[in-house]
Design an enzyme around this catalytic site. Structure first.
Site, PDB file in Angstrom:
ATOM      1  N   LYS A  87       0.841  -1.203   0.000  1.00 56.37           N
ATOM      2  CA  LYS A  87       0.000   0.000   0.000  1.00 56.37           C
ATOM      3  C   LYS A  87       0.876   1.252   0.000  1.00 56.37           C
ATOM      4  CE  LYS A  87      -3.757   0.247   2.553  1.00 56.37           C
ATOM      5  NZ  LYS A  87      -4.505   0.259   3.851  1.00 56.37           N
TER       6      LYS A  87
HETATM    7  O1  G3P Z   1      -8.138   1.503   5.136  1.00 58.57           O
HETATM    8  C1  G3P Z   1      -8.139   2.907   5.353  1.00 58.57           C
HETATM    9  C2  G3P Z   1      -8.874   3.177   6.529  1.00 58.57           C
HETATM   10  O2  G3P Z   1      -8.323   2.424   7.580  1.00 58.57           O
HETATM   11  C3  G3P Z   1      -9.037   4.584   6.987  1.00 58.57           C
HETATM   12  O3  G3P Z   1     -10.122   4.472   7.781  1.00 58.57           O
HETATM   13  O4  G3P Z   1     -11.527   4.855   9.696  1.00 58.57           O
HETATM   14  O5  G3P Z   1      -9.255   5.872   9.617  1.00 58.57           O
HETATM   15  O6  G3P Z   1     -11.059   6.723   8.120  1.00 58.57           O
HETATM   16  P1  G3P Z   1     -10.495   5.558   8.861  1.00 58.57           P
END
Ligand code: G3P
Length: 226
Positions: A87
């Site tokens: 990633k």
């Molecule tokens: O996979 C990306 C994700 O983990 C971001 O999520 O919940 O931090 O917006 P969040």
């Protein structure tokens, strides 16, 4: 549709992997932080051993500059396994890293995507997956359904091999919308999946079935009928 678990918690991965049709696991440095100072590579290898080589394991680099990202990618592929999807955040430095990693045949997931431009450029650079941040876009007043639909449209129009991997979800409705807009894959915290099946009205329906059955047959189950 492919459902991925966005977690590095081994217990959760083991538990939910047996229940749901899971296609793999993703993480990022913020998700890793939740597990404390883990032995990073052995932890990622343990995730791999739980899910198996035929599932997708996405691991994010931590360096901010291109050379550092390339070194991180090499370390991940060397110390976890060479099937990992690396990633890379779509920054200027990340874009360069994506091009270089694709030239070496590495499977790349372009992440931290908040705009059409980031996704379009990552597709053109050959990213295997692009990860639009659904909830974060919505919080910013950006329409994530429209962004994902535009990605799907361009993939179709130009025959890119890139897959849309929706990320950053806060509820099951957002996940559904991402799939309906054209995402092939969505990654989410396991709690989103369990909450989707644990709704009170679902449990009430099952309670009612149970009560009706028992009112006729008592505690004899179908398997126990003579
Ligand atoms: O996979 C990306 C994700 O983990 C971001 O999520 O919940 O931090 O917006 P969040």
């Amino acid at each position: 549709m492919k459902y991925l678990l966005d977690t590095a918690n081994l217990d959760d991965i083991r538990y939910y992997y047996d229940i749901f049709p899971i296609a793999g696991v993703t993480s990022n440095p913020s998700i890793v932080k939740k597990e404390g100072k883990i032995d990073f590579f052995s932890h990622m290898k343990e995730i791999r051993s739980i899910i198996g080589m035929d599932k997708d394991l996405h691991i994010q680099v931590t360096a901010r500059d291109t050379n550092g990202m390339l070194r991180d990618a090499d370390a991940i592929l060397d110390k976890v396994d060479d099937k990992v999807c690396v990633k890379i955040p779509v920054t200027l430095e990340g874009m360069k890293a994506i091009k270089l990693l694709k030239a070496k045949g590495v499977t790349v997931t372009a992440t931290a995507i908040y705009s059409k431009q980031q996704g379009f450029l990552a597709m053109e650079a050959g990213a295997d997956h692009i990860a639009p941040y659904f909830n974060r876009m919505e919080n910013m007043g950006i329409d994530p359904d429209d962004v994902i639909a535009s990605f799907a449209e361009m993939i179709e129009l130009y025959d890119y091999k890139t897959k849309i991997l929706g990320a950053s979800f806060k509820n099951a409705g957002q996940v559904d919308r991402a799939f309906l807009a054209g995402a092939q894959t969505a990654t989410m915290d396991p709690s989103i999946l369990s909450a989707a099946l644990g709704q009170a009205h679902i449990l009430k329906a099952v309670d009612d079935f149970d009560a009706d059955w028992k009112s006729v047959y008592g505690n004899v189950t179908i398997a126990e009928i003579q």
